[in-house]
Design an enzyme around this catalytic site. Structure first.
Site, mmCIF file in Angstrom:
data_model
loop_
_atom_site.group_PDB
_atom_site.id
_atom_site.type_symbol
_atom_site.label_atom_id
_atom_site.label_comp_id
_atom_site.label_asym_id
_atom_site.label_seq_id
_atom_site.Cartn_x
_atom_site.Cartn_y
_atom_site.Cartn_z
ATOM 1 N N HIS A 193 0.865 -1.181 0.000
ATOM 2 C CA HIS A 193 0.000 0.000 0.000
ATOM 3 C C HIS A 193 0.900 1.228 0.000
ATOM 4 O O HIS A 193 1.667 1.450 0.937
ATOM 5 C CB HIS A 193 -0.930 -0.008 1.207
ATOM 6 N N GLU A 196 1.780 3.900 2.915
ATOM 7 C CA GLU A 196 2.277 3.416 4.200
ATOM 8 C C GLU A 196 3.804 3.484 4.224
ATOM 9 O O GLU A 196 4.499 2.471 4.254
ATOM 10 C CB GLU A 196 1.739 2.000 4.443
ATOM 11 N N ARG A 252 -3.034 4.860 -2.345
ATOM 12 C CA ARG A 252 -2.930 3.529 -1.748
ATOM 13 C C ARG A 252 -2.615 2.430 -2.773
ATOM 14 O O ARG A 252 -1.797 1.540 -2.516
ATOM 15 C CB ARG A 252 -4.252 3.195 -1.041
ATOM 16 N N HIS A 324 2.969 -3.500 6.948
ATOM 17 C CA HIS A 324 1.966 -2.472 6.670
ATOM 18 C C HIS A 324 1.967 -1.416 7.784
ATOM 19 O O HIS A 324 2.712 -1.510 8.746
ATOM 20 C CB HIS A 324 0.570 -3.102 6.624
ATOM 21 N N SER A 325 1.071 -0.459 7.644
ATOM 22 C CA SER A 325 0.681 0.429 8.732
ATOM 23 C C SER A 325 -0.773 0.836 8.474
ATOM 24 O O SER A 325 -1.227 0.783 7.324
ATOM 25 C CB SER A 325 1.589 1.667 8.777
ATOM 26 N N GLU A 401 1.018 -4.779 11.118
ATOM 27 C CA GLU A 401 0.608 -3.383 11.032
ATOM 28 C C GLU A 401 1.461 -2.590 12.020
ATOM 29 O O GLU A 401 1.369 -2.788 13.235
ATOM 30 C CB GLU A 401 -0.880 -3.234 11.373
#
Length: 441
Positions: A193, A196, A252, A324-325, A401
């Protein structure tokens, strides 16, 4: 890093000067900015209501759900200023509690970009690679080349695919000869994404730390690298990532065209060829979770599938981590369904996830949650870790995450890059040592 030249540092400072203006143009093109609201659903009815109106909010109000409606965490939604009053009225009708998480997104982005430019100006005479700042695609690509050259006895560059726009999706293989064939493999990928940014920054830090600690004779890392090969791709969605630097900081998806000429890109983490096309994977190209035209329709995803499946002819994957975040969670399969029977390795996966979050906490006190993705975050189909566990057969498949839990969301400041990397490195060593224990070394 010795091979990074001063010219590049000056060039990148110039890029950032331009970037501040570009980011401003993205958020002032409609003469308004955006705000992020945090909504606290007090019961399952509120969650269902938010889920039910997601599509309308996205299509009619220009909403961007930064987190999805679940009973586990607050729901963060970015809206243009002209939609705030209307949405607040809907929330007040239901007596739902909400607060402003980010007052003015444009101002935050512009302020961060200015701070980034000042930091780069201050280090422009330093030719070493700075792991405490965010880097452009070009810098990351050069890092792959440089670190592979500088540590050529244990680091090798590889290319997974060429992106839709023609960029190389590149990574490094860290492999220490040990006289044995068929070493187990570990796969790290970041930036699926695009917005991020902390994910590629963290993956870069992890790769660097493994190499440097091995060079310095750190016993844990010596043991790990003598028994495991690491394949590390800092930025997977390279087109989207480049776009966040040039046009839209909060983009994104990928940048491939869709059947709708006004909406580009596919959500790479709804595009993996396992349980594709189910829950929370939109058929609509304008949606942030657009699943694509078919499984692995994105060349970046198909590239990983082909590259890793080819590797399994000679190596087994033990670990697959997709970074991810945000929300601070360490998650195992399944993602596609909370009702599906758990994986046969679920007990081991969840025990190791718990050990990883404990390791994270010991470094800076940061609290992560551990659990299956579908119940810890939300159900979503076409997820990387479902594919990597079910098809690639990587027993320890995790989606991580990273920081934070909403103070900045996707706009995590640079001063949190190193702490994030340090705490995740502690977790990575726990995971890797567990695998080495299971190998029986």
């Amino acid at each position: 890093m010795s091979r990074v030249n001063t010219f590049r540092c000056i060039l990148h400072s110039t890029i950032l000067i331009l970037l501040v203006g570009l980011c401003r143009s993205r958020y002032t093109s409609t003469q308004e900015s955006f705000q992020v609201l945090r909504i606290d659903a007090k019961n399952e009815s509120d969650v269902q209501w938010l889920n039910g109106i997601m599509g309308r909010l996205e299509e009619k109000m220009g909403a961007d759900f930064w987190t999805n409606p679940t009973t586990i965490q607050p729901v963060d939604i970015m809206l243009p200023f002209h939609s705030i009053g209307q949405f607040e009225s809907l929330l007040q009708e239901r007596d739902m509690i909400y607060s402003v998480m980010l007052e003015n997104v444009e101002d935050i982005i512009e302020s961060q970009m200015k701070n980034m430019r000042r930091r780069r100006d201050a280090i422009s005479k330093d030719i070493s690679f700075d792991y405490g700042i965010y880097h452009t695609y070009e810098e990351i690509r050069q890092w792959v080349k440089d670190i592979s050259s500088e540590h050529s006895d244990i680091v090798e560059e590889f290319v997974v695919a060429k992106s839709y726009e023609g960029r190389q999706v590149a990574g490094v293989k860290i492999s220490v000869p040990n006289g044995r064939k068929n070493k187990k493999s570990v796969w790290f990928e970041g930036g699926i994404h695009a917005r991020e940014w902390i994910a590629p920054a963290t993956v870069l830090f992890l790769a660097k730390q493994l190499i440097y600690d091995f060079r310095n004779g750190e016993p844990d890392v010596q043991r790990i690298l003598h028994n495991l090969d690491f394949y590390i791709v800092p930025s997977l969605n390279v087109d989207g990532y480049a776009y966040t630097w040039s046009k839209n900081r909060l983009w994104r998806k990928t940048r491939s065209p869709t059947w709708n000429p006004f909406c580009k890109g596919t959500d790479g983490n709804r595009n993996w060829p396992y349980e594709w096309g189910g829950v929370r994977a939109s058929k609509k190209p304008c949606n942030e979770t657009y699943r694509g035209t078919g499984p692995a329709s994105e060349v970046e995803i198909q590239g990983v599938v082909d590259f890793t499946r080819n590797l399994t002819k000679t190596q087994d994957f033990a670990v697959f981590i997709d970074w991810h975040s945000y929300s601070q969670a360490w998650m195992a399969p399944w993602s596609y369904s909370a009702q599906a029977p758990p994986p046969s390795d679920a007990a081991d996966q969840l025990a190791l996830a718990e050990a990883a979050v404990q390791a994270i906490k010991t470094v800076h006190g940061t609290d992560f949650r551990a659990g299956a993705a579908a119940t810890t975050l939300y159900e979503a189909s076409g997820f990387s870790i479902d594919w990597s566990y079910a098809v690639l057969k990587a027993k320890y498949s995790f989606c991580v995450e990273l920081r934070d839990r909403g103070r900045y969301g996707f706009l995590l400041p640079e001063d949190q890059i190193i702490p994030t990397g340090e705490e995740c490195y502690a977790a990575v060593k726990v995971v890797a040592n567990k695998v080495v224990d299971e190998i029986g070394v």
